[in-house]
Enzyme design. Structure first.
Site, short mmCIF file in Angstrom:
data_model
loop_
_atom_site.label_atom_id
_atom_site.label_comp_id
_atom_site.label_asym_id
_atom_site.label_seq_id
_atom_site.Cartn_x
_atom_site.Cartn_y
_atom_site.Cartn_z
N ASP A 359 0.86 -1.17 0.00
CA ASP A 359 0.00 0.00 0.00
C ASP A 359 0.91 1.23 0.00
OD1 ASP A 359 -2.29 1.58 0.02
OD2 ASP A 359 -3.24 0.48 1.63
N GLU A 573 -10.40 6.68 4.57
CA GLU A 573 -9.31 6.29 5.46
C GLU A 573 -9.42 7.00 6.81
OE1 GLU A 573 -5.56 6.34 3.40
OE2 GLU A 573 -6.34 5.17 1.74
#
Length: 834
Positions: A359, A573
């Site tokens: 990521d 997020e």
């Protein structure tokens, strides 16, 4: 070299004197051979996470006039040419030829992923070409759902230029990745679908597969060949800012949808996969102890094996080409540095042969966020040796030290060249299965295929199937003929941005109104659905405070019914982490003001999780959960409120009364409570006020239905391994005067007191073992045949440490779907290949 990558290295791929050569080898090896499915029968089971993986023959509820349903294949992209298969072969000879021709620097370049701009900058095509050439990267990405242009044509031109740059440079085509997580929500023309939590509420994996196939067609039309989707993380804690990106809190349901989406994205056209999917975030990302994004998770081995890992396994077994690693840590070890996760489980146990991508900047985070590696070169060695094949760097200040460190490690032997070759081989294999070595470019004129009218029909259907009726006191819904005036008030009444959610032409949602995809808002949808002569008034209010209460009260006094369009801002997020599930004060005041009026009040909640406390629902006569419904969500809401399309979605999660009940999930290992069937109190909460606000599987309907006479194809089996499968048949009767859908969820309770019971540990209170969504015409009875997953009953043995095998225990299981029940007897325990 500093950990933040500020120092330059001399080992980058951009060696000025490098020979430029093409490695397409077009024509030297014939078109790859088409292969059929791997694993078990498509739509029923996936090897290793087995049993039911959703029926993919679900029917379309049909037009809004309530006429007969139409076949699923007439909606979406599965009938648009090509084969919806999961496997395309790779040409091993071609891959080895390309690999042998790469220098060390070029191999390292293939493991590098670049975003050709910094945050806050615009995409500059000349700079992008220079960076692709300089670093010799194997992949580029456009993070946060930001495409390099507001239109499909602009994006297509940019991507075509990037492929040309790569071919002129290293001679190996690029993997081009986008965060297309709910449709191709990166260009303004494309239809935006519901986010995954809304898709899970449809309980229709066939629909999910169509959504993914349509997204894949839209992406490929502009030259994108990789989507960072689907999310296989179980929904565990609604405080978490990525909760809405999950499908469900149940591992079987999550795995079924994950597998369906992978198959949709990776459908095969002319022997090549259309786009590569990325199953993420492997593994345990959604269980942070604090509820905050990227915080550590402390998870028992038994929970890992029984709850966390199975959905990822389902995606891998469905053919996923890529897996993205978890940014967080699990049990004190960052996932990016876990050889057990990336190699032992993923490759050795499951046989995954695709690529593992990090990521965003997560190799650097091994130093800066986790404090696990002493410096950045140490972090590179840890991650690569653990099994990470490609680093989402993504900018030059991170790429330079990464490429320099990896080169030094290979030359010193800290990272073997065979390990590097394996990583590059996996990357090349994905590229070959996508057909990129035959022709990496897409004609720019194909951008017109990025959006079609049929996509909007599909978006409307998906939103409609997701809508979940939470409450309906006194039959407030649907609105009747006596309604002549409607008030729609609230911050979500006429807001495309709030309706679309995060990851929509921007990381935190739509950032520029002119870039917003064409959207039918709640107010517009209500106005369109209202019969001729019905007056619709719209009053927009603030999200945090109610500064125009007088205006709201005056409008409410003039209305026959009022609608509170409430919910959340878009977020993504950590920016979406919360510590309170109540709605902001201004929205609670709005609901209270409408509740004080004489007219019935209906709440339409546009949110990615369970936002709304008990007092909110006390002030509402009816409530409809819309999730983040996408660009056609307003039409779906209007159809539902006026009765043209009765809502039939079911919560794929437990709705707690407050944060004190978290985690309250179906997988809790607690004794079963009184009640039984889905929707009757499935979560861990019991009586005396500890029950959740709404249990897992909850959802009402305008249309009365009954579930009768569950029968099993086999009521007794020797073991889970000694049967070809068990099917539960339930008679569904529509007792109303309009067509509807009905969701059949079969739950299993383990009878620990029955003779022969032999569970190695306390099983979950209730487990989903099968589900099906069926259409039922008015006054008719239909039979729902639900394949059951016996493997979903598995419990990891090994005492308190959970270090043993996964076992389907012998014993009796009480099965229930609403009022329909049956008993399944398993004579002998079965160990599973995990």
């Amino acid at each position: 070299m500093t950990a933040d990558g500020s120092a330059d290295g001399d080992g980058t791929v951009g060696d000025g004197g490098r020979e430029r050569r093409s490695r397409t080898l077009a024509g030297s090896i014939g078109r790859r051979r088409f292969l059929g499915l791997s694993g078990a029968v498509a739509g029923l089971s996936v090897s290793g996470c087995s049993g039911l993986f959703g029926s993919e023959s679900a029917t379309d509820p049909g037009p809004s006039d309530g006429s007969s349903p139409t076949p699923e294949s007439t909606i979406g992209d599965l009938d648009a040419g090509g084969t919806p298969a999961e496997t395309a072969s790779a040409d091993a000879e071609r891959i080895e030829s390309v690999l042998d021709d790469l220098s060390l620097a070029e191999k390292i370049g293939q493991t590098t992923q670049l975003e050709p701009k910094e945050r806050g900058q615009v995409y500059d095509i000349d700079r992008a070409r220079d960076e692709v050439d300089s670093f010799g990267v194997g992949s580029i990405l456009f993070g946060g759902a930001n495409a390099p242009g507001a239109t499909a044509e602009e994006a297509a031109e940019f991507f075509d230029e990037m492929q040309s740059a790569a071919m002129d440079s290293v001679g190996v085509p690029l993997l081009i990745g986008l965060d297309a997580v709910h449709g191709n929500a990166t260009v303004a023309e494309a239809a935006v679908f519901p986010h995954q939590i809304g898709v899970g509420a449809t309980w229709n994996t066939g629909l999910a597969r169509s959504l993914a196939a349509t997204t894949g067609r839209s992406l490929s039309a502009v030259g994108v060949n990789w989507t960072f989707s689907p999310v296989a993380d179980v929904a565990f804690d609604p405080r978490w800012g990525r909760y809405y990106e999950s499908f469900s809190e149940d591992p079987l349901v999550t795995g079924a949808f994950t597998a369906a989406m992978v198959r949709g994205y990776e459908r095969v056209d002319d022997g090549d996969k259309r786009v590569a999917a990325s199953v993420k975030h492997f593994a345990g990302y959604s269980l942070p102890e604090t509820g905050n994004d990227r915080e550590p998770a402390d998870v028992s081995r038994r929970t890992l094996e029984d709850t966390v890992l199975p959905p990822y396994r389902a995606g891998v077994d469905a053919g996923a080409e890529t897996v993205m690693a978890n940014s967080g840590s699990v049990n004190g070890v960052p996932a990016h540095a876990s050889e057990w996760l990336q190699t032992t489980v993923l490759r050795e146990r499951w046989g995954f042969d695709g690529l593992v991508v990090s990521d965003w900047t997560d190799l650097h985070n091994l130093v800066t966020a986790h404090g696990y590696a002493s410096d950045f070169p140490e972090a590179v060695a840890m991650a690569v040796n653990a099994g990470v094949d490609m680093y989402m760097a993504p900018h030059p200040r991170q790429i330079r030290p990464y490429q320099s460190a990896l080169r030094e490690h290979v030359e010193s032997g800290r990272v073997s060249e065979s390990r590097l070759d394996d990583a590059v081989r996996r990357i090349l294999r994905v590229k070959d299965r996508l057909g990129l070595f035959d022709d990496p470019t897409v004609p720019v004129e194909r951008h017109t295929e990025a959006a079609t009218e049929r996509d909007r029909t599909l978006a409307r259907r998906a939103a409609a199937e997701s809508l979940t009726l939470l409450s309906n006191e006194g039959g407030t819904l649907p609105f009747g003929d006596d309604v002549d005036s409607v008030l729609v008030a609230g911050p979500t009444a006429d807001s495309a941005r709030r309706q679309l959610g995060g990851w929509t032409t921007g990381w935190q949602g739509v950032e520029q109104p002119e870039a917003a995809p064409e959207t039918v808002t709640v107010a517009q949808g209500v106005d369109a659905a209202a019969p001729t002569g019905v007056d619709v008034t719209v009053v927009e209010t603030g999200a945090q405070t109610l500064s125009n209460r007088d205006e709201v009260e005056h409008a409410a006094a003039e209305a026959d019914v009022t609608i509170a369009a409430i919910g959340e801002e878009p977020y993504a997020e950590g920016e979406g982490d919360v510590d309170d599930l109540s709605l902001p004060p201004g929205q609670r005041e709005l609901v209270s003001a409408l509740g004080d009026a004489d007219a019935p009040s209906v709440g339409v909640i546009v949110a990615g999780r369970s936002r709304g406390s008990p007092d909110l629902f006390d002030d509402l006569d009816a409530a409809l959960m819309a999730y983040y419904p996408g660009s056609e969500g307003g039409r779906a809401v209007g159809d539902a409120l006026f009765g043209a399309k009765p809502p039939a979605g079911r919560l794929p999660f437990t709705w707690p009364r407050d944060v004190g009940q978290i985690p309250d999930v179906i997988t809790h290992r607690t004794p079963p409570h009184d009640g039984g069937a889905v929707g009757d109190g499935v979560g861990a909460g019991g009586g005396d006020g500890s029950a959740p606000q709404f249990p897992f599987g909850h959802g009402g309907s305008y249309v009365p239905t009954s579930h009768d006479g569950m029968t099993l194809s086999a009521s007794t089996v020797e073991s889970a391994a000694a049967t070809d499968g068990v099917t539960a048949t339930v008679e569904i009767t529509n007792e109303g005067d309009r067509a509807t859908d009905e969701v059949v969820v079969v739950l299993a309770d383990y009878d620990h007191e029955a003779d022969g019971s032999d569970s190695p540990a306390i099983p979950p209170a209730r487990q989903v073992v099968g589900f099906e969504r069926v259409g039922v015409d008015a006054g008719e009875t239909t039979t729902a045949a639900v394949p059951l997953s016996l493997d979903a009953l598995a419990v990891t043995s090994g005492g308190m440490t959970g270090s043993g095998e996964r076992v389907v225990p012998a014993g009796s299981y009480e099965l229930a779907s609403a009022e329909a029940t049956a008993t399944l007897r398993i004579r002998d325990s079965t160990s599973l290949d995990r």
